[in-house]
Design an enzyme around this catalytic site. Structure first.
Site, PDB file in Angstrom:
ATOM      1  N   ASP A  88      -8.070 -10.251  -0.253  1.00 34.49           N
ATOM      2  CA  ASP A  88      -8.027 -10.045   1.201  1.00 34.49           C
ATOM      3  C   ASP A  88      -9.150 -10.799   1.908  1.00 34.49           C
ATOM      4  O   ASP A  88      -9.132 -10.937   3.136  1.00 34.49           O
ATOM      5  CB  ASP A  88      -8.129  -8.556   1.544  1.00 34.49           C
ATOM      6  N   SER A 119      -9.215  -5.433   6.212  1.00 31.26           N
ATOM      7  CA  SER A 119      -7.940  -4.800   5.907  1.00 31.26           C
ATOM      8  C   SER A 119      -7.141  -4.612   7.187  1.00 31.26           C
ATOM      9  O   SER A 119      -7.694  -4.655   8.293  1.00 31.26           O
ATOM     10  CB  SER A 119      -8.180  -3.440   5.249  1.00 31.26           C
ATOM     11  N   SER A 120      -5.847  -4.395   7.036  1.00 34.81           N
ATOM     12  CA  SER A 120      -4.985  -4.029   8.166  1.00 34.81           C
ATOM     13  C   SER A 120      -4.570  -2.568   8.106  1.00 34.81           C
ATOM     14  O   SER A 120      -3.799  -2.113   8.961  1.00 34.81           O
ATOM     15  CB  SER A 120      -3.728  -4.904   8.180  1.00 34.81           C
ATOM     16  N   THR A 157       0.857  -1.177   0.000  1.00 34.74           N
ATOM     17  CA  THR A 157       0.000   0.000   0.000  1.00 34.74           C
ATOM     18  C   THR A 157       0.899   1.234   0.000  1.00 34.74           C
ATOM     19  O   THR A 157       2.101   1.146  -0.175  1.00 34.74           O
ATOM     20  CB  THR A 157      -0.887   0.038   1.264  1.00 34.74           C
ATOM     21  N   GLU A 182      -3.667  -3.175  -3.351  1.00 35.51           N
ATOM     22  CA  GLU A 182      -3.393  -4.484  -2.741  1.00 35.51           C
ATOM     23  C   GLU A 182      -2.008  -4.976  -3.109  1.00 35.51           C
ATOM     24  O   GLU A 182      -1.029  -4.339  -2.730  1.00 35.51           O
ATOM     25  CB  GLU A 182      -4.477  -5.505  -3.078  1.00 35.51           C
ATOM     26  N   GLY A 195       2.288  -1.866   4.089  1.00 35.99           N
ATOM     27  CA  GLY A 195       2.986  -3.064   4.525  1.00 35.99           C
ATOM     28  C   GLY A 195       2.124  -4.270   4.806  1.00 35.99           C
ATOM     29  O   GLY A 195       2.527  -5.142   5.572  1.00 35.99           O
ATOM     30  N   GLU A 202      -7.959  -6.439  -4.613  1.00 35.15           N
ATOM     31  CA  GLU A 202      -8.324  -6.327  -3.206  1.00 35.15           C
ATOM     32  C   GLU A 202      -9.156  -7.494  -2.687  1.00 35.15           C
ATOM     33  O   GLU A 202      -9.145  -7.797  -1.493  1.00 35.15           O
ATOM     34  CB  GLU A 202      -9.107  -5.026  -2.996  1.00 35.15           C
ATOM     35  N   THR A 252      -4.357   2.003  -1.422  1.00 36.55           N
ATOM     36  CA  THR A 252      -3.848   0.713  -1.888  1.00 36.55           C
ATOM     37  C   THR A 252      -4.478   0.259  -3.200  1.00 36.55           C
ATOM     38  O   THR A 252      -5.577   0.694  -3.561  1.00 36.55           O
ATOM     39  CB  THR A 252      -4.121  -0.365  -0.815  1.00 36.55           C
TER      40      THR A 252
END
Length: 583
Positions: free
Chosen positions: A436, A461-462, A394, A414, A482, A433, A412
């Site tokens: 994910d 998502s993170s 990202t 991804e 990351g 994406e 992002t």
């Protein structure tokens, strides 16, 4: 046993043989009086700085930055992707989060990725979610911008038409993906002829990336920016460009996808309440579900709250505590978090003080091994844990303006270069994406996974865009790219500033360490970029406590701004191409 990342042994030997790096030889913090912008690319930072200098708000600068990033850092974000954004309003003191996460097409079913390997799913039309970034730019500008919409695209348009130099990071990532193909003609990566022609030398027998430093142009992207100027975000969600997006998805050379014009037309950015955790007298606020960012960062900090962290950000005791807090947070994240429009997530319960105290009580002087999820108070759907975690790259943007506004945005497409397909005539890449989502909708014992594919759903998502407040005023803006490591990078940046008293650049320069409920990952020192330290000694000490240790690269892209009584202090991540701008 310790696992050493492939290709890193020689670098570690060289680092161990080199003298300790003096702190003044590393990147230094930048200070400004009125405004500041930090991004992962100097051209994007310059575009944001120019917009701020001309009286624009952080919202105006964000549009200028994002449109440049999508051009010069296409492997990380762009118009074909999505983002989460946290906004602090300088006039009202209100905090708002904007969910511009990509959505699954309405034709998507829970078994979308069942039986597929990650590479196969990634490089296909099935992985493409309905993009959110163009609509986010418009919504945030409409609500918080001051400059005319037409003026926000000047820098990106000029670069697209007159040209810009390919970075070494972009060229290296192109070559790394090309090397995964059986041959130049038998390609999964860069299978799309438009993307192949743009990013490579175009040879059918000796394909390689356009060399770093080569000046390239993207006139299709410039035309897309002109369309955005004229029609706003509708230029992406309806009309010719929308038709080109749908065509690219539905005719993917690997596996066709099922996105439709109706999916694009129906996309909306959602304003959500921020998720905040009190830590050391501060409110650490970020993006709630479908992002796990604010919850996991908040849990890590809440678990650490009751411990004396010492005075060394690389001390054995602190690294152990941080790893254990990470294990516990990731165990809960992996079980409970999904899109709250589809599943019930115990947001308040996961940050409940008593619950976090009970989780902290599980920490001893030795590694706990794989942590099990707890049972937070509140309602939640019965679910099973997700088996794998496949998030990747990202970019992140932090901005403060002269009006007191602050913005933290993680953006992002991804994985590197998204799904690898460039929209014909659009000049931008599509995202992947939807990978994910959990590839399996249920666990082995039949429990549904919270983050399973469902039509119209946004994948977990993170991404952790974060704004830290003290007495209602902004004191820190942070975040990073990351993948799932974003959570650890962001939490560590906050602890480095609030607990260890480091300035933003020092906080970024500290080598990373984290645990995502597996190995304890330690970053090998990078000469001229990070602090030097004896990584092998720290690894040995942790192994003596029972940690499985992995040493390798932890390539964050932190953009950190500290707000002080005297102005702004900024830190950019030199693990990537980060820079700080402002005045």
């Amino acid at each position: 046993m310790r696992r050493l990342a492939a290709g890193l042994a020689l670098a570690l030997v060289a680092a161990a043989a080199s003298p300790v790096i003096a702190q003044d030889a590393l990147p230094q913090a930048v200070t400004t009086d009125r405004e500041m912008v930090v991004t992962a690319n100097p051209l994007a930072t310059a575009a944001g700085e120019d917009m701020l200098r001309r009286g624009g708000t952080a919202a105006d600068a964000m549009v200028a930055v994002q449109t440049v990033l999508g051009l010069v850092e296409p492997q990380s974000s762009g118009l074909g992707g999505g983002a989460f954004l946290v906004w602090y309003d300088g006039d009202t003191g209100d905090l708002t989060t904007y969910d511009a996460r990509e959505k699954a097409p309405l034709a998507a079913t829970e078994d979308r990725f069942v039986g597929l390997g990650f590479f196969t799913a990634w490089q296909s039309g099935l992985s493409v979610g309905v993009p959110g970034t163009p609509r986010l730019m418009e919504v945030v500008h409409d609500e918080h911008g001051r400059k005319n919409w037409n003026s926000l695209f000047t820098d990106a348009n000029l670069l697209a038409r007159s040209g810009f130099e390919v970075t070494a990071r972009t060229a290296d990532q192109v070559n790394a993906l090309l090397a995964l193909n059986p041959s130049c003609t038998d390609r999964l990566f860069f299978r799309d002829p438009v993307a192949f022609a743009y990013f490579t030398n175009g040879s059918a027998t000796d394909c390689a990336a356009v060399p770093a430093g080569t000046r390239i142009r993207n006139r299709d992207y410039a035309d897309t920016l002109q369309a955005l100027r004229r029609r706003g975000a509708d230029a992406i969600y309806s009309g010719d460009l929308a038709a080109s997006i749908v065509d690219a998805v539905q005719t993917d050379p690997a596996i066709p996808g099922d996105m439709t014009l109706a999916d694009l037309a129906a996309y909306e950015v959602i304003e959500r309440e921020p998720v905040c955790e009190e830590y050391r007298g501060h409110d650490v606020c970020g993006m709630g579900p479908p992002s796990s960012g604010a919850l996991a960062v908040g849990q890590i900090l809440g678990i650490l709250e009751g411990f004396d962290l010492g005075d060394d950000p690389l001390g054995e005791d602190f690294v152990h505590l941080f790893a254990q807090a990470g294990r516990l947070a990731f165990a809960d994240r992996n079980l409970y978090v999904g899109d709250t429009d589809f599943v019930t997530v115990p947001v308040e319960g996961m940050l409940d003080d008593d619950y976090l105290a009970s989780r902290a009580a599980l920490i001893t002087d030795v590694d706990m091994g794989t942590a099990q999820p707890g049972t937070p108070p509140g309602e939640f759907d019965p679910t099973g844990p997700q088996a794998t975690d496949t998030e990747n790259g990202t970019s992140h943007v932090s901005i403060v303006d002269r009006y007191g506004n602050a913005l933290s945005m993680t953006t992002t497409i991804e994985s590197s270069f998204g799904n690898g397909v460039m929209v014909d005539g659009g000049g931008f890449l599509l995202n992947n994406e939807l990978t994910d989502f959990s590839f399996s909708p249920v666990t082995a014992d039949g429990q549904p996974v919270a983050n399973r594919v469902q039509p119209g759903k946004r994948p977990r998502s993170s991404m952790s865009p974060t704004i830290v407040l003290e007495d209602g005023e902004v004191v820190l803006v942070t975040g990073s790219p990351g993948g799932s490591s974003i959570i650890g990078y962001t939490a560590q940046s906050i602890v480095n500033v609030l607990d260890f008293g480091l300035d933003p650049q020092q906080a970024v320069n500290v080598p990373h360490h984290q645990n995502r409920n597996g190995s304890t990952n330690l970053e090998a020192p990078i000469p001229g970029v990070t602090w030097d330290y004896d990584v092998d000694a720290l690894a040995a000490a942790l192994e003596a406590r029972g940690h499985p240790v992995s040493i390798g690269a932890l390539t964050s892209g932190l953009s950190v701004i500290q707000v002080t009584d005297d102005g702004f202090v900024g830190g950019a991540d030199h693990r990537r191409d980060g820079t700080v701008g402002g005045r």
